[in-house]
Motif scaffolding. Structure first.
Motif: not given
Ligand SMILES: [Zn+2]
Ligand SMILES: [Zn+2]
Length: 91
Positions: A8-36
């Protein structure tokens, strides 16, 4: 192994799904500016001898594996894990 969880965002209360860490066949990257998220699918051979080729983000930012999760609404990085939210492991 990676995990996905709800925060949950402490600034505006929006619920966010976070994926962290590499998997076996893929891993998440995030945009430095918007977090996409952008998933690097390196396949079953692992990421070792491969170079990720992330596209530029639609906001003009860069996808990296180091960027912190961000609120999609206000772009704050002040996210707190939702204690009542789910957590999933992926590998
Ligand atoms: Zn927010
Ligand atoms: Zn972006």
């Amino acid at each position: 192994m990676g995990r996905g969880y709800q925060a949950v965002c402490n600034e505006c209360g929006t619920q966010v799904e976070v994926n962290d860490g590499p998997g076996m066949i893929a891993m998440p990257f995030r945009c430095e500016d918007c977090g996409k998220e952008w998933w690097w699918h390196f396949g079953p051979g692992g990421p070792m001898d491969k170079e990720p080729e992330p596209p530029p983000c639609e906001c003009g930012g860069r996808f990296t594996s180091e960027a912190p999760p961000r609120c999609p609404k206000c772009r704050s990085t002040d996210l707190e894990r939702d204690p009542g939210g789910y957590e999933v492991m992926y590998d």
